[in-house]
Design a protein around this motif. Structure first.
Motif, PDB file in Angstrom:
ATOM      1  N   ALA A 579       2.503  -9.387  -5.373  1.00 46.91           N
ATOM      2  CA  ALA A 579       2.096  -7.962  -6.081  1.00 46.91           C
ATOM      3  C   ALA A 579       1.129  -8.632  -7.175  1.00 46.91           C
ATOM      4  O   ALA A 579       1.111  -9.526  -7.668  1.00 46.91           O
ATOM      5  N   LEU A 580      -0.168  -7.703  -7.254  1.00 46.16           N
ATOM      6  CA  LEU A 580      -1.043  -8.010  -8.263  1.00 46.16           C
ATOM      7  C   LEU A 580      -0.991  -6.917  -9.252  1.00 46.16           C
ATOM      8  O   LEU A 580      -1.103  -5.515  -8.842  1.00 46.16           O
ATOM      9  N   LEU A 581      -0.962  -6.999 -10.566  1.00 51.69           N
ATOM     10  CA  LEU A 581      -1.171  -6.025 -11.616  1.00 51.69           C
ATOM     11  C   LEU A 581      -2.469  -6.343 -12.414  1.00 51.69           C
ATOM     12  O   LEU A 581      -2.545  -7.512 -12.928  1.00 51.69           O
ATOM     13  N   PHE A 582      -3.195  -5.383 -12.236  1.00 46.91           N
ATOM     14  CA  PHE A 582      -4.690  -5.759 -12.832  1.00 46.91           C
ATOM     15  C   PHE A 582      -4.796  -4.320 -13.925  1.00 46.91           C
ATOM     16  O   PHE A 582      -4.621  -3.015 -13.699  1.00 46.91           O
ATOM     17  N   PHE A 583      -4.995  -4.705 -15.304  1.00 42.58           N
ATOM     18  CA  PHE A 583      -5.051  -3.750 -16.188  1.00 42.58           C
ATOM     19  C   PHE A 583      -5.883  -4.255 -17.344  1.00 42.58           C
ATOM     20  O   PHE A 583      -6.427  -5.448 -17.462  1.00 42.58           O
ATOM     21  N   PRO A 639       8.616  -1.897  -5.146  1.00 42.65           N
ATOM     22  CA  PRO A 639       9.233  -1.718  -6.294  1.00 42.65           C
ATOM     23  C   PRO A 639       9.486  -2.595  -7.343  1.00 42.65           C
ATOM     24  O   PRO A 639       9.456  -2.276  -8.762  1.00 42.65           O
ATOM     25  N   ALA A 640       9.490  -3.644  -7.126  1.00 44.02           N
ATOM     26  CA  ALA A 640       9.605  -4.889  -8.218  1.00 44.02           C
ATOM     27  C   ALA A 640       8.266  -4.919  -9.114  1.00 44.02           C
ATOM     28  O   ALA A 640       8.368  -5.028 -10.260  1.00 44.02           O
ATOM     29  N   ALA A 641       7.087  -4.483  -8.416  1.00 46.88           N
ATOM     30  CA  ALA A 641       5.954  -4.649  -8.956  1.00 46.88           C
ATOM     31  C   ALA A 641       5.911  -3.469  -9.932  1.00 46.88           C
ATOM     32  O   ALA A 641       5.409  -3.477 -11.381  1.00 46.88           O
ATOM     33  N   THR A 642       6.555  -2.218  -9.721  1.00 48.02           N
ATOM     34  CA  THR A 642       6.430  -1.003 -10.709  1.00 48.02           C
ATOM     35  C   THR A 642       7.240  -1.345 -11.788  1.00 48.02           C
ATOM     36  O   THR A 642       7.074  -0.883 -12.803  1.00 48.02           O
ATOM     37  N   ARG A 643       8.435  -2.032 -11.380  1.00 53.26           N
ATOM     38  CA  ARG A 643       9.449  -2.154 -12.539  1.00 53.26           C
ATOM     39  C   ARG A 643       8.645  -3.234 -13.545  1.00 53.26           C
ATOM     40  O   ARG A 643       9.019  -3.162 -14.734  1.00 53.26           O
ATOM     41  N   TYR A 644       8.134  -4.215 -13.092  1.00 58.79           N
ATOM     42  CA  TYR A 644       7.345  -5.065 -13.969  1.00 58.79           C
ATOM     43  C   TYR A 644       6.208  -4.192 -14.994  1.00 58.79           C
ATOM     44  O   TYR A 644       6.077  -4.428 -15.926  1.00 58.79           O
ATOM     45  N   ALA A 645       5.492  -3.174 -14.106  1.00 56.94           N
ATOM     46  CA  ALA A 645       4.559  -2.625 -14.955  1.00 56.94           C
ATOM     47  C   ALA A 645       5.129  -1.693 -16.089  1.00 56.94           C
ATOM     48  O   ALA A 645       4.532  -1.688 -17.180  1.00 56.94           O
ATOM     49  N   ASP A 646       6.337  -1.107 -15.755  1.00 59.51           N
ATOM     50  CA  ASP A 646       7.111  -0.281 -16.752  1.00 59.51           C
ATOM     51  C   ASP A 646       7.329  -1.043 -17.865  1.00 59.51           C
ATOM     52  O   ASP A 646       7.294  -0.824 -18.929  1.00 59.51           O
ATOM     53  N   LYS A 647       7.900  -2.467 -17.558  1.00 58.46           N
ATOM     54  CA  LYS A 647       8.232  -3.521 -18.671  1.00 58.46           C
ATOM     55  C   LYS A 647       7.061  -3.876 -19.522  1.00 58.46           C
ATOM     56  O   LYS A 647       7.092  -3.849 -20.704  1.00 58.46           O
TER      57      LYS A 647
END
Length: 980
Positions: A579-583, A639-647
């Motif tokens: 997963a990639l989180l870009f922000f 699901p793991a990526a979305t939990r990571y984003a919430d954190k």
């Protein structure tokens, strides 16, 4: 008679002896002085020679280290230039695509158009000199400012098309240029190769400034016979000076050197040359492994004249000091021996008188030089005929005299030893000697300081104790034993050691064997250590900067791109998801503009520290530029990526930044993509994550959004980005203009009040309405700059009308985001004070929706504006559920009734009841009322009956870029209508 015969015989013998031929006489004092002089001369010459040779060894070692460092610097600058060209080449397709949105135009045509229109920018700002585009079939589509592209270029393009990875090439003929070919990805597919090139002059300049060393590029050139008479052509080397840091100074030096030494010797051994009274060293660095006729090499030219002069000066001083010591020693020895030798000659002249029984005459002669307060061997000789005890006493005096001579000699040797000790202890390097077992026999002051003692005790430590651990000591044991046994003469190596203050230092050691056969207790190895820790740290810092962002200390875009590709490759091989989180950070541009870049930098550093705290060691985190961050989570599903984003969102909310009297809570908008669901390579995933991030911003910020492949979302994002560019262009090029819509006072029919409206002039001259660009400006944070522009222009307009003795009132619309702008009030206060306008002529309008979103902040803003003297109006009143409650609570001056209640007022009785009730309530609370969207005479008449004070709409007047001061036909028409 019997007594006289022996005496006569003795006299005869003496006379016969005197008659014999005597050998040449050499005085004892001259023998001693000659022998002593020879010993002192040999010692001084030996010490001076050893010092000179040692300085030459140290200088050669230092020069080797400098050459190695310069070689690394040249390679590093070439790599940096490659990375810059690579980044430029990667940006060109995106810029060309952004410049032309027409999908029907071929990519090659877009690129060609971009290069034609952007030639000045490419050359002046980016430093590009040449460019070309090849299709994925290695066909040249177009070239820009390039000459003939021969075989090396074709081979380079073939390799990039085949490998799909950037490659570089250095090409030198008459001039030297660096070329970078990068694969082009267009619409998710490989579309060919972009080739860019520029001169390596920047590399030469940067190296010259960094190393303070001259550099030149010499190259083979084809058709060399054409240039064999050219001043820059070196005939003996068959090379051409393509570029240099200082051609005027280096050309004569190169020409002279080329006549003295062949190029192979320069390549293999280097060269030191004397030219015009100066000393230079030459160090050749191959620019590439290409052996073609257009290959090139770097030659580094260092001026070592000061160092050579220093060595010569030190040697001269050593010789002069030796000569001075020699002269002083001779003078002292002559002073000591002169008088005693003179007395010995006197005794020798007196001794023959003893054979003649002239004892009294001898005593009288010797007593002339007799010492009353001390005696020496000469006194004993003179008194030996008188008393034997004097002889014994004279012998004791002689022993004492010899002892004094030995003490004086010892003092001289001690002074020489102290001189050598001073040289050793003043050197800023560790100098020690080892015996055959590795025990340290002597150590200078710098070495004692390093290990933390004041005075070293002979044999109290071993050289192996200086290493950091026993494993390194064991590895070095065979080499050191070879040195101590005389099998190895010189050895150089670097080793880590702990200094007395506990720091890990890197020491560069040079060991020299002192004896062929080691003897116990005798120095066998001389070791000299130089601390190179600072140099190594500088090199490590340069390597670290190549992969990290210096502000946040996170990975940079280059390192992230490389590692992300590796993670995707592993995920593909082992069938894992990633997963990639870009922000990016919300309102970051506003913080930079309002509080300065130092505040923005501090915010980025705080966010980076927080991200390092909450991420795992296996996660890949990087700052991609500006306020953009990216995190790759290997082996993670959606699901793991979305939990990571919430954190991440939760942790960032805990960060607050003080901003001029209030606190700003950090938030971010996160786009989430997963491999392989949303892309098969790094570029595609990053692009989709960027779209998802903008979707998160579109939805209100401080949230995450999972990427969707909807084309509509892409189009919205593209349109938003287009409008953002238009707004920025209008702000920088003064592309906004103000329109003014009249507001009629219903009872008098007079217009002295106008609402200020903003329009944007596009490139084609068309006018864009606020509804097209204001929402985008609010979402991107550009609304603050628009608000300030409207404020400046409105005050300037009002001041201009006041100079004409015209009193009107202007209503200025404020965006809901103005509540968060701490710069509004200071700017307004400054404008009012500097322009001299009456602040009561300014009315600020805020929509009811924006005011109710943060009632406390809206109330505070209203009071602050009223404190300056301005008035406040609530726009679109009536659409909120609690309108009447806030009508009483908020410090309003004017209430503008929403147009939805005015459009059908003559025919809708419910609207009439609501408008009448609202008007009566506002009038009772002392507030003026304005009706919007008045579009016919019947509506205006009914508003007069209800008691509304002001009317605004197309029936009253349309918005216009000018205020019709002298000709107001609408005023007259409305006045006549009202009177009738």
């Amino acid at each position: 008679m019997s007594r006289s015969m022996p005496q006569q015989n003795l006299n005869g013998i003496i006379e016969e002896h005197q008659a014999e031929k005597q050998p040449y006489f050499l005085s004892l004092k001259w023998k001693v002085m000659l022998l002593f002089s020879l010993v002192v001369l040999i010692m001084n010459a030996g010490l001076a020679g050893m010092g000179y040779l040692q300085q030459l060894k140290l200088f050669d070692t230092y020069q080797q280290q400098i050459h190695q460092q310069q070689n690394r610097q040249v390679k590093s600058l070439l790599d940096t230039s490659f990375y810059r060209l690579e980044q430029i080449a990667l940006m060109i397709p995106s810029l060309a695509e952004a410049a032309s949105q027409d999908s029907s135009i071929p990519l090659s045509k877009k690129l060609q158009t971009f290069f034609l229109h952007s030639a000045v920018t490419l050359e002046m700002e980016w430093g590009l000199e040449e460019a070309a585009y090849y299709s994925n079939e290695n066909i040249l589509e177009f070239n820009w400012q390039t000459g003939s592209l021969d075989a090396p270029f074709i081979e380079l393009v073939n390799s990039v098309n085949r490998l799909e990875t950037p490659l570089t090439m250095l090409q030198c003929n008459i001039r030297c240029s660096q070329y970078v070919a990068t694969p082009l990805l267009y619409k998710g597919k490989h579309a060919g190769v972009i080739l860019v090139g520029r001169s390596i002059a920047d590399v030469i300049i940067e190296f010259n400034e960094l190393a303070k060393t001259d550099i030149a590029v010499i190259s083979h050139i084809d058709q060399a016979s054409r240039f064999d008479h050219h001043s820059r052509f070196l005939g003996n080397w068959q090379r051409y000076i393509s570029a240099s840091s200082n051609l005027k100074r280096l050309l004569p030096l190169f020409q002279d050197t080329a006549e003295q030494v062949d190029l192979n010797t320069l390549i293999n051994e280097g060269h030191t040359a004397s030219f015009n009274g100066k000393e230079y060293t030459f160090n050749l660095v191959p620019a590439s492994s290409d052996a073609s006729v257009i290959s090139a090499d770097f030659i580094l030219v260092s001026n070592i004249t000061p160092v050579v002069q220093q060595i010569r000066q030190a040697t001269t001083q050593s010789v002069l000091i030796g000569i001075l010591g020699f002269i002083l020693s001779e003078l002292m020895l002559a002073a000591v021996l002169w008088n005693p030798m003179k007395r010995l000659l006197m005794i020798s002249d007196s001794l023959p008188l003893l054979a003649k029984n002239a004892f009294e005459q001898v005593r009288q002669k010797l007593s002339l030089k007799h010492h009353d307060w001390y005696q020496d061997e000469i006194d004993v000789a003179s008194d030996s005929a008188i008393e034997l005890t004097y002889t014994l006493e004279s012998l004791n005096e002689e022993i004492a005299h010899n002892t004094n001579s030995l003490i004086k000699r010892s003092e001289e040797l001690a002074r020489e030893r102290d001189f050598l000790s001073t040289i050793m202890n003043s050197a800023q390097v560790i100098i020690l000697t080892q015996d055959m077992d590795g025990a340290i026999l002597t150590m200078n002051t710098e070495g004692c300081k390093f290990i933390g003692i004041n005075d070293y005790r002979r044999g109290s430590g071993y050289f192996s104790d200086l290493y950091m651990n026993a494993e390194v000591a064991n590895e070095m044991l065979p080499v050191m034993n070879g040195l101590r046994q005389g099998m190895i003469h010189v050895y150089q190596h670097d080793a880590s050691a702990f200094s007395s203050d506990g720091q890990n230092k890197t020491i560069s050691w040079v060991h020299s064997n002192l004896v062929e056969k080691p003897i116990a207790g005798i120095p066998a190895v001389l070791s000299i250590g130089l601390d190179i820790t600072d140099r190594e740290l500088a090199e490590q810092r340069l390597a670290w900067l190549a992969n990290h962002d210096p502000l946040t200390e996170l990975n940079n875009r280059r390192y992230f791109q490389t590692e992300f590709e590796k993670i995707i490759t592993l995920a593909e091989r082992y069938n894992h998801s990633s997963a990639l989180l870009f922000f990016d950070l919300d309102q970051f541009k506003y913080i930079n503009d309002s509080s300065g870049h130092h505040t923005g930098d501090a915010m980025l550093q705080i966010v980076a520290r927080k991200l390092r705290e909450i991420t795992r060691s296996t996660d890949l985190i990087a700052r991609l530029g500006g306020d953009e961050f990216a995190i790759v989570i290997p082996e993670a599903d959606i699901p793991a990526a979305t939990r990571y984003a919430d954190k991440i969102l939760s942790e960032l909310k805990k960060i607050t930044i003080p901003l001029k009297g209030h606190s700003h809570r950090v938030s971010a908008s996160i786009g989430i993509v997963a491999y392989p669901n949303h892309g098969s390579n790094a570029n595609e995933l990053l692009s989709n994550a960027d779209l998802a991030m903008y979707q998160a911003k579109e939805s209100g910020r401080d949230q995450w959004h999972l990427f969707s492949s909807s084309e509509q979302a892409r189009e919205q994002m593209s349109a938003r980005a287009t409008w953002k560019d238009k707004i920025e262009r209008a702000l920088s090029e003064n592309g906004f203009i103000l329109y003014f819509q009249p507001i009629l006072e219903i009872s008098s029919g007079i217009i002295s009040h106008y609402e200020v409206l903003i329009r944007m002039v596009e490139k084609d001259g068309s006018i864009a309405m606020p509804g097209e660009f204001i929402p985008v400006a609010e979402r991107t944070g550009l609304i603050h700059q628009i608000n300030r522009y409207v404020l400046r222009a409105s005050v300037a307009k009002l001041a201009s009308l006041n100079q004409q003795d015209i009193d009107i009132t202007l209503s200025i619309n404020l965006s809901g985001r103005v509540i968060d702008d701490p710069e509004l009030l200071p700017q307004l206060t400054h404008l009012v004070n500097s322009s001299g306008i009456d602040p009561t002529r300014l009315v600020f309008e805020l929509t009811e929706t924006a005011a109710l979103a943060d009632v406390n902040a809206a109330e505070r803003l209203m009071k602050e504006l009223q404190a300056i003297g301005c008035r406040f109006a609530l726009d679109d009143f009536g659409v909120g559920f609690s309108s009447f409650y806030y009508l009483r609570e908020l410090p309003l001056d004017i209430v503008k009734i929403d147009g939805s209640f005015i459009r059908q007022l003559p025919t809708n009785s419910m609207d009439q009841v609501f408008v009448k009730a609202l008007t009566e309530m506002a009038t009772a609370l002392g507030k003026d009322t304005v009706a919007e969207f008045v579009e016919d005479e019947a509506t205006l008449t009914l508003l007069k009956e209800i008691g509304v004070i002001y009317a605004q709409g197309y029936y009253i007047g349309r918005p216009s870029p000018e205020i019709p001061i002298k000709n107001l036909p609408i005023q007259k028409r409305q006045a006549e209508t009202l009177q009738s």
